[in-house]
Write a protein that holds these residues in place. Structure first.
Motif, PDB file in Angstrom:
ATOM      1  N   LYS A 152       0.842  -1.189   0.000  1.00 23.87           N
ATOM      2  CA  LYS A 152       0.000   0.000   0.000  1.00 23.87           C
ATOM      3  C   LYS A 152       0.876   1.238   0.000  1.00 23.87           C
ATOM      4  O   LYS A 152       1.834   1.334   0.779  1.00 23.87           O
ATOM      5  CB  LYS A 152      -0.912   0.016   1.215  1.00 23.87           C
ATOM      6  CG  LYS A 152      -1.874   1.207   1.226  1.00 23.87           C
ATOM      7  CD  LYS A 152      -2.847   1.097   2.375  1.00 23.87           C
ATOM      8  CE  LYS A 152      -3.817   2.270   2.376  1.00 23.87           C
ATOM      9  NZ  LYS A 152      -4.699   2.258   1.202  1.00 23.87           N
ATOM     10  N   GLU A 153       0.553   2.210  -0.849  1.00 24.97           N
ATOM     11  CA  GLU A 153       1.317   3.437  -0.964  1.00 24.97           C
ATOM     12  C   GLU A 153       0.403   4.630  -0.763  1.00 24.97           C
ATOM     13  O   GLU A 153      -0.786   4.590  -1.062  1.00 24.97           O
ATOM     14  CB  GLU A 153       1.996   3.521  -2.337  1.00 24.97           C
ATOM     15  CG  GLU A 153       2.997   2.388  -2.585  1.00 24.97           C
ATOM     16  CD  GLU A 153       3.600   2.460  -3.975  1.00 24.97           C
ATOM     17  OE1 GLU A 153       3.209   3.380  -4.738  1.00 24.97           O
ATOM     18  OE2 GLU A 153       4.438   1.611  -4.302  1.00 24.97           O
ATOM     19  N   TYR A 154       0.995   5.696  -0.236  1.00 29.81           N
ATOM     20  CA  TYR A 154       0.275   6.946  -0.029  1.00 29.81           C
ATOM     21  C   TYR A 154       0.944   8.015  -0.891  1.00 29.81           C
ATOM     22  O   TYR A 154       2.168   8.164  -0.852  1.00 29.81           O
ATOM     23  CB  TYR A 154       0.310   7.357   1.440  1.00 29.81           C
ATOM     24  CG  TYR A 154      -0.396   6.373   2.340  1.00 29.81           C
ATOM     25  CD1 TYR A 154      -1.743   6.504   2.627  1.00 29.81           C
ATOM     26  CD2 TYR A 154       0.307   5.305   2.903  1.00 29.81           C
ATOM     27  CE1 TYR A 154      -2.401   5.597   3.444  1.00 29.81           C
ATOM     28  CE2 TYR A 154      -0.339   4.393   3.725  1.00 29.81           C
ATOM     29  CZ  TYR A 154      -1.691   4.541   3.990  1.00 29.81           C
ATOM     30  OH  TYR A 154      -2.323   3.633   4.791  1.00 29.81           O
ATOM     31  N   VAL A 155       0.143   8.731  -1.639  1.00 27.86           N
ATOM     32  CA  VAL A 155       0.658   9.728  -2.570  1.00 27.86           C
ATOM     33  C   VAL A 155       0.263  11.114  -2.081  1.00 27.86           C
ATOM     34  O   VAL A 155      -0.900  11.368  -1.738  1.00 27.86           O
ATOM     35  CB  VAL A 155       0.111   9.493  -3.998  1.00 27.86           C
ATOM     36  CG1 VAL A 155       0.633  10.568  -4.950  1.00 27.86           C
ATOM     37  CG2 VAL A 155       0.495   8.106  -4.488  1.00 27.86           C
ATOM     38  N   LEU A 156       1.251  11.995  -2.043  1.00 29.36           N
ATOM     39  CA  LEU A 156       0.998  13.382  -1.659  1.00 29.36           C
ATOM     40  C   LEU A 156       0.774  14.229  -2.910  1.00 29.36           C
ATOM     41  O   LEU A 156       1.394  13.973  -3.943  1.00 29.36           O
ATOM     42  CB  LEU A 156       2.195  13.931  -0.871  1.00 29.36           C
ATOM     43  CG  LEU A 156       2.525  13.226   0.444  1.00 29.36           C
ATOM     44  CD1 LEU A 156       3.695  13.909   1.128  1.00 29.36           C
ATOM     45  CD2 LEU A 156       1.330  13.181   1.369  1.00 29.36           C
ATOM     46  N   PRO A 157      -0.141  15.182  -2.878  1.00 29.98           N
ATOM     47  CA  PRO A 157      -0.914  15.617  -1.697  1.00 29.98           C
ATOM     48  C   PRO A 157      -2.232  14.883  -1.498  1.00 29.98           C
ATOM     49  O   PRO A 157      -2.967  15.182  -0.570  1.00 29.98           O
ATOM     50  CB  PRO A 157      -1.162  17.085  -1.994  1.00 29.98           C
ATOM     51  CG  PRO A 157      -1.288  17.134  -3.483  1.00 29.98           C
ATOM     52  CD  PRO A 157      -0.310  16.108  -4.009  1.00 29.98           C
ATOM     53  N   ARG A 158      -2.545  13.919  -2.356  1.00 34.05           N
ATOM     54  CA  ARG A 158      -3.851  13.256  -2.300  1.00 34.05           C
ATOM     55  C   ARG A 158      -4.152  12.669  -0.917  1.00 34.05           C
ATOM     56  O   ARG A 158      -5.262  12.820  -0.392  1.00 34.05           O
ATOM     57  CB  ARG A 158      -3.902  12.143  -3.357  1.00 34.05           C
ATOM     58  CG  ARG A 158      -5.237  11.423  -3.455  1.00 34.05           C
ATOM     59  CD  ARG A 158      -5.096  10.179  -4.292  1.00 34.05           C
ATOM     60  NE  ARG A 158      -4.256   9.171  -3.627  1.00 34.05           N
ATOM     61  CZ  ARG A 158      -3.760   8.096  -4.236  1.00 34.05           C
ATOM     62  NH1 ARG A 158      -3.988   7.906  -5.534  1.00 34.05           N
ATOM     63  NH2 ARG A 158      -3.029   7.229  -3.564  1.00 34.05           N
TER      64      ARG A 158
END
Length: 271
Positions: free
Chosen positions: A108-114
């Protein structure tokens, strides 16, 4: 008696008066010197008495502290940070990191700024061990939120209790902490948080208050290779060195503050 004789008598009288005045002045000066010396001696005696009193009070306080130390529970605090970093809003199984395996269970990845406002939580455990000789009843907080209501913790001699601790931040904040660890001084503090605090008071009017703290520093995310805007939960408590300043728990030296009160005192008499 002619005028010459009177003048002679007058001169003699003047000489005698001057002599008496001189003697009187000398006596007054001598008395002043003696008074000054007596005053100085009295002041020195008072200073000596104060020093002896202060030394006596210090010795008494040291003896009292030694007695309190002998009666205080011998408390040991240990802390362990879990490998998993989780999103409290999602099922844990989908994003847990398994410290028993080398590979992560999810990518799982988190993308900025989303995903800046999404929450990630680093968890751990703190164990409080009471080696005696006295039963311990303490109050503690188990997260970084100072508004959290303190909880009671009772540990009999020879036993231990384990509590969960956690620090929850947004993805954006975890990323900021990672960048601060890389040298970005524009990131505002605090860069560490007290996630466990415990306070124990020796019962009675004379005793001590002992405080223990566990601080969490570092970050719970690491960059995704090949994508500058993507981050993923870091695998904590591992030997890997490819992520930036992983979160860690640090035990702070405990503090002990002594007090001496009488019934009815409105304030603590710290010493």
């Amino acid at each position: 008696m002619d005028s010459t004789s009177l003048e002679g008598v007058s001169v003699v009288v003047s000489i005698i008066a001057a002599a008496i005045s001189a003697v009187g002045a000398a006596v007054v000066a001598w008395q002043a010197v003696q008074t000054r010396q007596s005053t100085r001696a009295a002041i020195e005696a008072v200073d000596v008495a104060r020093a002896e009193l202060s030394q006596g009070e210090a010795l008494r306080d040291d003896a009292l502290k030694a007695h309190i130390d002998a009666e205080m529970p011998r408390v040991t605090v240990t802390a362990y940070l879990h490998a998993e970093v989780l999103d409290p809003a999602e099922p844990p199984a989908s994003i847990f990191l398994d410290d028993r395996k080398k590979d992560r269970l999810t990518q799982k990845e988190y993308v900025l700024p989303r995903d800046s406002s999404k929450l990630l939580q680093a968890k751990g455990t703190v164990t409080v061990i009471n080696d005696g000789p006295r039963f311990m009843e303490a109050r503690y907080r188990s997260d970084s939120d100072p508004s959290t209501r303190p909880l009671d913790l009772a540990v009999p001699p020879g036993e231990s209790r384990t509590v969960e601790v956690s620090r929850t931040e947004t993805v954006e904040r975890w990323v900021d902490l990672a960048r601060w660890a890389q040298g970005d001084t524009s990131i505002e503090g605090p860069h560490e948080d007290v996630i466990f605090s415990m306070s124990y008071r020796f019962p009675g009017w004379v005793g001590a208050v002992e405080e223990h703290r566990v601080v969490m520093g570092g970050t719970a995310v690491e960059p995704v290779e090949g994508n500058a805007s993507a981050w993923r939960p870091a695998q904590l408590n591992s030997s890997r060195q490819d992520h930036v300043s992983p979160a860690s728990l640090v035990l702070q030296p405990f503090e002990r503050h002594y007090f001496r009160n009488r019934p009815g005192d409105d304030v603590m008499g710290w010493f």
